[in-house]
Structures are given as C-alpha cells and as structure tokens.
Design an enzyme around this catalytic site. Structure first.
Site, PDB file in Angstrom:
ATOM      1  CE  LYS A 175      -0.220  -0.233   5.041  1.00 53.95           C
ATOM      2  NZ  LYS A 175      -1.010  -0.696   6.193  1.00 53.95           N
ATOM      3  CE1 TYR A 181      15.350  30.818   5.622  1.00 52.50           C
ATOM      4  CE2 TYR A 181      15.554  28.443   5.329  1.00 52.50           C
ATOM      5  CZ  TYR A 181      15.343  29.706   4.809  1.00 52.50           C
ATOM      6  OH  TYR A 181      15.144  29.860   3.463  1.00 52.50           O
TER       7      TYR A 181
HETATM    8  C1  LIG Z   1      -0.296  -1.817   6.752  1.00 52.83           C
HETATM    9  C2  LIG Z   1      -0.924  -3.070   7.199  1.00 52.83           C
HETATM   10  C3  LIG Z   1      -0.159  -4.240   7.392  1.00 52.83           C
HETATM   11  C4  LIG Z   1       1.353  -4.254   7.323  1.00 52.83           C
HETATM   12  O1  LIG Z   1       1.869  -3.717   8.515  1.00 52.83           O
HETATM   13  P1  LIG Z   1       3.460  -3.632   8.802  1.00 52.83           P
HETATM   14  O2  LIG Z   1       3.539  -3.120  10.177  1.00 52.83           O
HETATM   15  O3  LIG Z   1       3.984  -2.653   7.809  1.00 52.83           O
HETATM   16  O4  LIG Z   1       3.993  -4.991   8.615  1.00 52.83           O
HETATM   17  C5  LIG Z   1      -0.835  -5.404   7.675  1.00 52.83           C
HETATM   18  N1  LIG Z   1      -2.193  -5.424   7.813  1.00 52.83           N
HETATM   19  C6  LIG Z   1      -2.944  -4.314   7.675  1.00 52.83           C
HETATM   20  C7  LIG Z   1      -4.421  -4.401   7.831  1.00 52.83           C
HETATM   21  C8  LIG Z   1      -2.341  -3.099   7.364  1.00 52.83           C
HETATM   22  O5  LIG Z   1      -3.083  -2.012   7.243  1.00 52.83           O
END
Ligand SMILES: *Cc1c(COP(=O)(O)O)cnc(C)c1O
Length: 366
Positions: free
Chosen positions: A35, A255
């Site tokens: 994702k 800055y």
């Molecule tokens: C993002 C996500 C994962 C993966 O999680 P990690 O901590 O990156 O391994 C797994 N299950 C769901 C439902 C997620 O949203």
C-alpha cells in the site's frame, strides 16, 4: 549521480527480506503489503521484485487497479474494502479479494448478489485495536448474513494487531485469545500477522501473514534494528555535499540562527531538505553519513538543504557522497531523532527525488 537527492531501491534486498518472511512463517502464505506506493518505494518496481510472493495487499481499490493494469495476476487483497457499489463491482471483475469491516460495506454485497459476480471476502473483526472491524459479539450474525449472499465465493477472517511492535506487550496475547474465541471453522482462511506478528508472535501466523515494513528492511520493533532481525534496508536516500564553509566561533548557521558555532569549524551543506522528504523536525545531532563518516546535523532543516558539523572530517569536499538513510544508517535511527517512525520517512520521500533501481537482474519477468 547529480548533486541532488536520489532514492536507490535495492531489489536484492527486497528479495532477501521476502525470503526472511518465508523463513519466519514457513507454513503461511504471504500477502506482501505494498500500500501507499509500496511504502514510498514505488508500487510497480517493488511488485516486480516480489513476484515470488503469494499475493499483494493494498489499502485501496486504486492501488489494486494499478497493479492489475501493470500486468500482475497475483491474488490482490484490498485491506480497506470497498465503499461504493462501483468499486465493489470493479473489485469483483478484477478478481480482487476484499475486506468487509462494517454494516455499510456489508450492504453493498446485497446488490452485487443480484448479479453473477462472486469474490472472496475477508471479514474483519475488531479484537482490540478499535479502529476497523466488527465487534466480537456480532460475528455469528455477520457470518450468517455473508453465507446467505450468492456473491460470496469464499469467506475468510482477519484482524489487525495494535501492539505487536512491543514483543512483551500482553495486549497481543489478548487479541489472539479473542480471535481464537470465534467460530474459526466457519472460515476458509485466517490472517492476523503484520511484520511484528511475523517476527515476534508465531501463534499469529495462521494461513496468511501480511508483512509490510519488514519487506522494506525496517525493524517493526521498538528497540531492535533491521540487522538484529536479519533484514536489509531497501531504500538508500543519498545526495552530495554542495558547499563547505569555514565558520568562526559565534557564527550562527541557517534559519533563525538556531545553531551557534562553539569554535572555528568547517560546516558542510548537503543537497537534501524537507522538500525531498528529509524530516524538518530532525534534531541537532541527527547523524548523516558523508563518505561513510557520521556527521551531526546542525541548525534547521531547509527545503533544499541541511547543514552538518564537519569537525571530525576536516578534509570534506564538495561532491562527497552523502547518505541520509539506508545502507550504513538505519532509517529507524533518523526517524527516532525526528520524533517519528521509519514508515513515515519512507512514505514521505517526495516526487522530485529521482528513484534508481539496483540489482534488478534477478527479478523475474512479469
Ligand atoms: C499496513 C498493514 C499491514 C502491514 O503492517 P506492517 O507493520 O507494515 O507490517 C498489515 N495489515 C494491515 C491491515 C495493514 O493495514
């Protein structure tokens, strides 16, 4: 390499980390979580490096469609499910597996059942995270509703762990116990584990695991490094030194004059800033690698530049290679200095950064 930041993506490291998932959860199938543009690495290049996975998991339908259009015919799961009739229909047509986490999503399946499309459904149960998912005591009733729907080809069960990043937190055991109190025989497949579950909680493995961050070579645990977990960093964000200054005692740098030189000293300017995704909140002393030497960040992070204290590398020169994070400098360490987590830094690399693929030769053809 120009004098601008580049994100080098190591495909060999991706393949190695997937292998580590296989080793840790050898009896489970793997949803590689890609994702958010594969945690900022680029969804297509990452999918190409991970062709040996059993499936890909994404958050939203657009990400799933991207993958299919890219030619990937793996199982694809939409972990956030669908929110409109059109999206659910598209999911069914493309053979996506979808979660259902509340009654509003569930009602979309009634209309789909009037047609001939079928799909695999992952019922999401809330075992304690209190974000998405049906309450435990509604599950019997939801099973009955889903079973009555002709569009449901296969019914599976999933949940998500809230505290697995701490191996000692008893909340994970409580979540697992809640999961196991459900009528699991009503489901074809089950899935619980994120990366922390894969590496830290064998009981969470089940039929499918859902690793994300570990694939990118980042430890999911507070207080352990990728190296400790046998993972290799995938993204190295690198740039170059664009100026070396000899400052005097009392000179203020950057800055707001946030840093005052305690003595005459060399100050180095690097082409990387928050406009590239380097965290503006990184504190003084955040390490940066220059030709392999750790130099501390000084002064404020600008949009295009950062400044470093070069007292322990006086021969530093324009053009020297800089690593902001990645090989030799864990993104976890930089994130901790910026009050955030590696996930956020990886996702936040901006579109003006050039991405470069490394070790692609052994990727398979799509
Ligand atoms: C993002 C996500 C994962 C993966 O999680 P990690 O901590 O990156 O391994 C797994 N299950 C769901 C439902 C997620 O949203």
């Amino acid at each position: 390499m120009g004098y601008a930041p580049q994100a080098v993506i190591d495909h060999a490291a991706l393949r190695h980390n997937l292998q580590q998932v296989r080793r840790s959860a050898s009896a489970s199938r793997i949803w590689s979580v890609i994702k958010a543009n594969a945690y900022g690495h680029g969804i297509e290049r990452v999918a190409r490096a991970l062709l040996n996975t059993d499936g890909f998991a994404v958050a939203r339908i657009d990400e799933a469609l991207n993958l299919r259009q890219g030619g990937f015919d793996h199982p694809i799961m939409i972990m956030g499910g669908c929110y409109t009739q059109e999206a659910l229909m598209l999911a069914a047509r493309n053979g996506f597996e979808v979660t259902v986490h509340d009654n509003q999503q569930l009602s979309l399946f009634d209309a789909l059942s009037l047609g001939t499309h079928t799909l695999t459904v992952w019922l999401k149960v809330d075992t304690g995270m209190h974000r998405l998912g049906f309450p435990l005591d509604h599950i019997d009733q939801i099973i009955n509703r889903l079973r009555a729907l002709s569009c449901v080809k296969q019914l599976n069960l999933m949940t998500h762990l809230a505290n697995a990043d701490d191996r000692g937190d008893s909340a994970t055991q409580t979540q697992l116990a809640h999961f196991d109190s459900l009528p699991l025989h009503a489901f074809s497949q089950c899935s619980i584990a994120n990366s922390a579950g894969v590496l830290g909680f064998r009981e969470s493995h089940r039929d499918w695991v859902r690793p994300g961050i570990m694939l990118y070579g980042v430890s999911p645990f507070v207080g352990s490094s990728a190296d400790d977990e046998g993972l290799q960093p995938v993204m190295t964000l690198r740039s170059r030194v664009i100026a070396v200054r000899q400052c005097q005692q009392g000179d203020r740098v950057g800055y707001g004059g946030a840093y005052e030189c305690p003595e005459a000293m060399p100050v180095v300017v690097v082409a990387a800033g928050y406009g590239d995704g380097y965290p503006r909140h990184a504190v003084e002393g955040t390490p940066v690698l220059v030709e392999g030497r750790r130099l501390p960040l000084i002064g404020r992070v600008s949009m295009d530049m950062i400044t470093l204290d070069a007292r322990n590398y006086p021969s530093v020169k324009v053009g020297d290679e800089v690593v902001l994070w990645g090989r030799g400098l864990p993104v976890e360490e930089v994130a901790q200095k910026a009050g955030t987590i590696g996930y956020e830094l990886l996702c936040g690399v901006t579109s003006r950064v050039n991405f470069i693929d490394q070790n692609v030769d052994e990727d398979k053809e799509v």
